[in-house]
Write a protein that holds these residues in place. Structure first.
Motif, PDB file in Angstrom:
ATOM      1  N   PRO A   1       0.828  -1.211   0.000  1.00  0.00           N
ATOM      2  CA  PRO A   1       0.000   0.000   0.000  1.00  0.00           C
ATOM      3  C   PRO A   1       0.862   1.261   0.000  1.00  0.00           C
ATOM      4  CG  PRO A   1       0.075  -0.930   2.197  1.00  0.00           C
ATOM      5  CD  PRO A   1       0.805  -1.891   1.316  1.00  0.00           C
ATOM      6  N   ASP A   2       0.250   2.389  -0.292  1.00  0.00           N
ATOM      7  CA  ASP A   2       0.981   3.646  -0.456  1.00  0.00           C
ATOM      8  C   ASP A   2       1.686   4.102   0.812  1.00  0.00           C
ATOM      9  OD1 ASP A   2       0.164   3.739  -3.081  1.00  0.00           O
ATOM     10  OD2 ASP A   2      -1.523   5.084  -2.696  1.00  0.00           O
ATOM     11  N   ASP A   3       1.146   3.730   1.975  1.00  0.00           N
ATOM     12  CA  ASP A   3       1.714   4.241   3.224  1.00  0.00           C
ATOM     13  C   ASP A   3       2.755   3.326   3.845  1.00  0.00           C
ATOM     14  OD1 ASP A   3      -0.001   2.192   3.913  1.00  0.00           O
ATOM     15  OD2 ASP A   3      -0.940   3.256   5.594  1.00  0.00           O
ATOM     16  N   ALA A   4       3.079   2.210   3.193  1.00  0.00           N
ATOM     17  CA  ALA A   4       3.948   1.217   3.827  1.00  0.00           C
ATOM     18  C   ALA A   4       5.382   1.698   3.990  1.00  0.00           C
ATOM     19  CB  ALA A   4       3.915  -0.086   3.029  1.00  0.00           C
ATOM     20  N   VAL A   5       5.907   2.381   2.984  1.00  0.00           N
ATOM     21  CA  VAL A   5       7.300   2.833   3.080  1.00  0.00           C
ATOM     22  C   VAL A   5       7.457   3.857   4.197  1.00  0.00           C
ATOM     23  CG1 VAL A   5       9.146   4.052   1.890  1.00  0.00           C
ATOM     24  CG2 VAL A   5       7.834   2.305   0.680  1.00  0.00           C
ATOM     25  N   SER A   6       6.531   4.797   4.294  1.00  0.00           N
ATOM     26  CA  SER A   6       6.611   5.777   5.374  1.00  0.00           C
ATOM     27  C   SER A   6       6.461   5.104   6.733  1.00  0.00           C
ATOM     28  CB  SER A   6       5.560   6.867   5.189  1.00  0.00           C
ATOM     29  OG  SER A   6       4.256   6.326   5.190  1.00  0.00           O
ATOM     30  N   TRP A   7       5.650   4.031   6.803  1.00  0.00           N
ATOM     31  CA  TRP A   7       5.525   3.293   8.065  1.00  0.00           C
ATOM     32  C   TRP A   7       6.854   2.662   8.449  1.00  0.00           C
ATOM     33  CZ3 TRP A   7       6.465  -1.409  10.129  1.00  0.00           C
ATOM     34  CH2 TRP A   7       5.879  -1.684  11.368  1.00  0.00           C
ATOM     35  N   ILE A   8       7.550   2.085   7.485  1.00  0.00           N
ATOM     36  CA  ILE A   8       8.851   1.466   7.768  1.00  0.00           C
ATOM     37  C   ILE A   8       9.829   2.499   8.311  1.00  0.00           C
ATOM     38  CG2 ILE A   8      10.863   0.352   6.714  1.00  0.00           C
ATOM     39  CD1 ILE A   8       8.897  -0.995   4.749  1.00  0.00           C
ATOM     40  N   PHE A   9       9.907   3.657   7.649  1.00  0.00           N
ATOM     41  CA  PHE A   9      10.818   4.702   8.127  1.00  0.00           C
ATOM     42  C   PHE A   9      10.394   5.223   9.500  1.00  0.00           C
ATOM     43  CE2 PHE A   9      11.958   5.597   3.499  1.00  0.00           C
ATOM     44  CZ  PHE A   9      13.251   5.119   3.633  1.00  0.00           C
ATOM     45  N   GLY A  10       9.092   5.333   9.733  1.00  0.00           N
ATOM     46  CA  GLY A  10       8.611   5.908  10.985  1.00  0.00           C
ATOM     47  C   GLY A  10       8.725   4.986  12.180  1.00  0.00           C
ATOM     48  N   HIS A  11       8.725   3.669  11.938  1.00  0.00           N
ATOM     49  CA  HIS A  11       8.702   2.713  13.038  1.00  0.00           C
ATOM     50  C   HIS A  11       9.989   1.904  13.189  1.00  0.00           C
ATOM     51  CE1 HIS A  11       4.405   3.552  12.525  1.00  0.00           C
ATOM     52  NE2 HIS A  11       4.261   3.157  13.774  1.00  0.00           N
ATOM     53  N   GLY A  12      10.905   2.042  12.242  1.00  0.00           N
ATOM     54  CA  GLY A  12      12.105   1.229  12.291  1.00  0.00           C
ATOM     55  C   GLY A  12      13.373   2.034  12.187  1.00  0.00           C
ATOM     56  N   ARG A  13      14.428   1.375  11.742  1.00  0.00           N
ATOM     57  CA  ARG A  13      15.755   1.974  11.657  1.00  0.00           C
ATOM     58  C   ARG A  13      16.266   2.026  10.219  1.00  0.00           C
ATOM     59  NH1 ARG A  13      19.820  -0.351  14.718  1.00  0.00           N
ATOM     60  NH2 ARG A  13      21.201  -0.819  12.986  1.00  0.00           N
ATOM     61  N   ALA A  14      15.374   1.836   9.266  1.00  0.00           N
ATOM     62  CA  ALA A  14      15.787   1.739   7.866  1.00  0.00           C
ATOM     63  C   ALA A  14      16.488   3.009   7.394  1.00  0.00           C
ATOM     64  CB  ALA A  14      14.597   1.437   6.975  1.00  0.00           C
ATOM     65  N   GLN A  15      17.602   2.808   6.724  1.00  0.00           N
ATOM     66  CA  GLN A  15      18.286   3.895   6.025  1.00  0.00           C
ATOM     67  C   GLN A  15      17.776   4.030   4.599  1.00  0.00           C
ATOM     68  OE1 GLN A  15      22.650   3.755   6.457  1.00  0.00           O
ATOM     69  NE2 GLN A  15      22.350   2.063   7.886  1.00  0.00           N
ATOM     70  N   VAL A  16      17.281   2.923   4.039  1.00  0.00           N
ATOM     71  CA  VAL A  16      16.804   2.907   2.662  1.00  0.00           C
ATOM     72  C   VAL A  16      15.768   1.798   2.524  1.00  0.00           C
ATOM     73  CG1 VAL A  16      18.672   1.361   1.919  1.00  0.00           C
ATOM     74  CG2 VAL A  16      17.520   2.803   0.236  1.00  0.00           C
TER      75      VAL A  16
END
Length: 288
Positions: free
Chosen positions: A182-197
């Motif tokens: 879904p469209d909001d999944a990438v922002s969720w990953i950045f907002g809840h985790g430690r992802a650099q990319v």
């Protein structure tokens, strides 16, 4: 690599709509060592990055085949055996490379194994790639405690399934398919985790490189004139391996994604799973 080796049986079919026929003549049915963790480990190995695998396999012919291959390749394999056997899949592949995979994961949900399965490998690793096997999630705290960078491939995550969230929030580099995202999944990953990319892989549409606070960069898919598409099995794993190998060499995220694109296109040009992944020399030549 923690988790994700198995055996693939490839059936080359005339199409995925078989029209209710009971019997369909096909070409030779072949079996290969495959699955995602193995594909990434082998891809890195062929690109000159020392790589090993920690996994749960079976005390069966398939498990022996995996062990023999790693022995022949002189790649480290840490394993424990489970009575349910080695993971398997049957993949139907059309003449233009489209596929459907029937996955037999074998092992029970909630499987726990002795963490000494992966701790020796993590202690010597520069980087840890954790496949989304249920048992492998328990390697994430050890990789974090060892201060290793982590990557994972969420495959066709729908952005909602809780199963994937430990992996999504623990990894520095997150790969995921666009197929159900879904469209909001990438922002969720950045907002809840430690992802650099976050790298969203979209098959024939290429891939999308997401960095925090920046618009996504589209990397178009590549067609290699001398290697037309015959089989898409393992293309995503080839992409991940080349991305990680080049990133570990110190290149930019964008250049790593470009390398992944070349490696993925190369993998599509051979039948079977991980039968002809790109080498460091060939990647350098194609990147020039």
């Amino acid at each position: 690599m923690v988790g994700g080796a198995g055996v693939d049986t490839i059936v080359r079919v005339p199409g995925l709509e078989l029209g209710g026929r009971e019997t369909v003549g096909v070409g030779p049915i072949e079996t290969y060592v495959g699955h995602t963790g193995h594909g990434v480990a082998l891809g890195c190995h062929l690109l000159g990055v020392p790589a090993g695998l920690a996994d749960v396999i079976g005390e069966d012919d398939e498990g022996f085949r995996i062990r023999q291959l790693y022995w022949d390749l002189q790649m480290p394999l840490y394993f424990v055996q489970h009575p349910n056997g080695t993971r398997r899949s049957v993949n139907l592949v059309t003449p233009d490379g489209e596929r459907v995979s029937f996955y037999d994961g074998r092992h029970p949900a909630g499987l726990r194994v002795d963490p000494e399965l992966w701790r020796p490998g993590i202690s010597h690793a520069r980087h840890v790639h954790v496949s989304i096997m249920d048992f492998a999630r328990h390697a994430l705290p050890d990789a974090l405690a060892a201060e290793r960078t982590i990557s994972t491939d969420l495959h066709d995550w729908d952005g909602r399934n809780d199963y994937h969230r430990d992996f999504a929030t623990s990894a520095d580099i997150v790969f995921v398919s666009a197929s159900a995202l879904p469209d909001d999944a990438v922002s969720w990953i950045f907002g809840h985790g430690r992802a650099q990319v976050v790298v969203v892989m979209a098959g024939a549409d290429g891939s999308y490189l997401h960095l925090p606070g920046e618009p996504p960069k589209h990397i178009p898919a590549l067609e290699l004139a001398d290697r037309p598409v015959v089989d898409t099995n393992g293309a995503g794993d080839a992409y991940v391996a080349a991305f990680l190998a080049r990133w570990l060499d110190g290149v930019s995220w964008y250049d790593a994604a470009q390398a992944g694109t070349i490696a993925g296109a190369w993998a599509c040009g051979s039948a079977g799973t991980h039968t002809n992944l790109i080498t460091a020399e060939e990647l350098a030549a194609r990147s020039a």
